[in-house]
Design a protein around this motif. Structure first.
Motif, short mmCIF file in Angstrom:
data_model
loop_
_atom_site.label_atom_id
_atom_site.label_comp_id
_atom_site.label_asym_id
_atom_site.label_seq_id
_atom_site.Cartn_x
_atom_site.Cartn_y
_atom_site.Cartn_z
N ASN A 179 0.84 -0.94 0.08
CA ASN A 179 0.10 -0.12 0.32
C ASN A 179 0.45 1.58 -0.10
N ARG A 180 2.19 1.27 0.32
CA ARG A 180 2.91 2.48 0.18
C ARG A 180 4.53 2.07 -0.28
N GLY A 204 7.07 -1.34 6.83
CA GLY A 204 6.16 -2.35 6.25
C GLY A 204 4.94 -3.15 6.68
N MET A 205 4.65 -4.43 6.33
CA MET A 205 3.14 -5.21 7.46
C MET A 205 3.37 -5.40 8.52
N GLY A 206 4.34 -5.31 9.51
CA GLY A 206 4.55 -5.23 11.23
C GLY A 206 3.95 -7.29 11.01
N ASP A 255 0.51 -4.08 9.85
CA ASP A 255 0.18 -2.37 8.66
C ASP A 255 0.73 -1.96 8.63
N LYS A 256 1.52 -1.58 10.09
CA LYS A 256 2.84 -0.11 10.27
C LYS A 256 3.81 -0.18 10.48
N GLY A 257 4.45 -1.81 10.74
CA GLY A 257 5.54 -1.29 11.14
C GLY A 257 6.08 -1.86 11.58
N SER A 258 7.98 -2.01 11.83
CA SER A 258 8.81 -3.49 12.97
C SER A 258 9.75 -1.92 13.24
#
Length: 266
Positions: A179-180, A204-206, A255-258
């Motif tokens: 998505n980004r 990333g996907m988290g 969906d916010k990352g790691s």
């Protein structure tokens, strides 16, 4: 008469205690002997396993490099669609095998930590070198990388640091969001104890830490089944860090990352 009886009872009790102690001593001796045999057998098996793994990785690396080289020099654009698909499958299989051999080599290196060389490293130069190896993906995917190395010099092992950064960047690319565009941030600073803290984050996907927090750094653990991988990268990363007295923690949200926080002890 009573005194004689009591003395006999006392002597019998002392004798029973002596017998019990002797039996315990014999049992302890047998247990130690058994443990020594088990340790000897495990040491022998471990040695043979290490030799097998080293020979396997060493003997596979040369022909695999040749195979990848042959795929790269193919005139891909002159192939029809069917043959292009065949070449793509060859390339995917070769890349996966190459990744497996790399992981195996890293696992072997973890076993030989007695003479690990610690030196003063410039993390900016190391990060630049590692990032350069991902140039094709960085340009193709439009990845942005931002660094802020307030603490530029780090006392660490060079090959370990390169491996850690390689695994973190590789995972960020593998598990980027559709998505980004992928954005990677890396920074270092000194904490109040004088330790170097390296923070590596992506958007990333988290990972769902409620489900997987206790398994993040486990061996052969995977949290996104649609992406190819062996599930050993983070295990190797943590082992390399902890073997030199450091720590690694993770903060993540789906969906916010790691964000991985690595503390390198002074």
């Amino acid at each position: 008469m009573t005194n004689i009886f009591n003395n006999n009872v006392s002597k019998k009790s002392d004798f029973n205690t002596l017998v019990d102690n002797f039996r315990e001593y014999i049992a302890h001796g047998k247990s130690e002997e058994k443990n020594e045999k088990i340790i000897e057998e495990l040491t022998s098996r471990n040695h043979h396993l290490s030799q097998f793994a080293y020979i396997t990785s060493h003997n596979l690396r040369a022909p695999l490099s040749n195979l990848i080289g042959l795929i790269d020099i193919l005139n891909y654009e002159h192939l029809d669609e069917y043959n292009k698909s065949i070449v793509d499958m060859f390339r995917e299989s070769a890349d996966k095998l190459n990744e497996t051999i790399y992981d195996l080599t890293q696992m072997l290196n973890l076993k030989n930590t007695k003479n690990i060389k610690i030196e003063n490293l410039n993390i900016y130069q190391i990060f630049k070198k590692v990032s350069h190896s991902f140039s094709p993906q960085i340009h193709t995917l439009g990845i942005t990388i931002h660094t802020d190395f307030q603490q530029e010099m780090i006392l660490f092992n060079k090959s370990y640091l390169e491996s850690i950064l390689t695994n973190l960047i590789s995972n960020a690319i593998k598990y980027c969001s559709v998505n980004r565009p992928l954005a990677i941030n890396a920074r270092t600073l000194l904490n109040e104890d004088g330790d170097t803290v390296l923070t590596f984050s992506d958007n990333g996907m988290g990972i769902d830490l409620i489900k997987h927090k206790d398994r993040i750094f486990g061996l052969n653990e995977r949290f996104h089944n649609h992406v190819n991988g062996n599930g050993v990268g983070l295990f190797i990363t943590k082992t390399q860090i902890t073997s030199l007295g450091g720590t690694i923690d993770v903060e993540s949200e789906v969906d916010k990352g790691s964000t991985f926080i690595i503390t390198i002890k002074k």
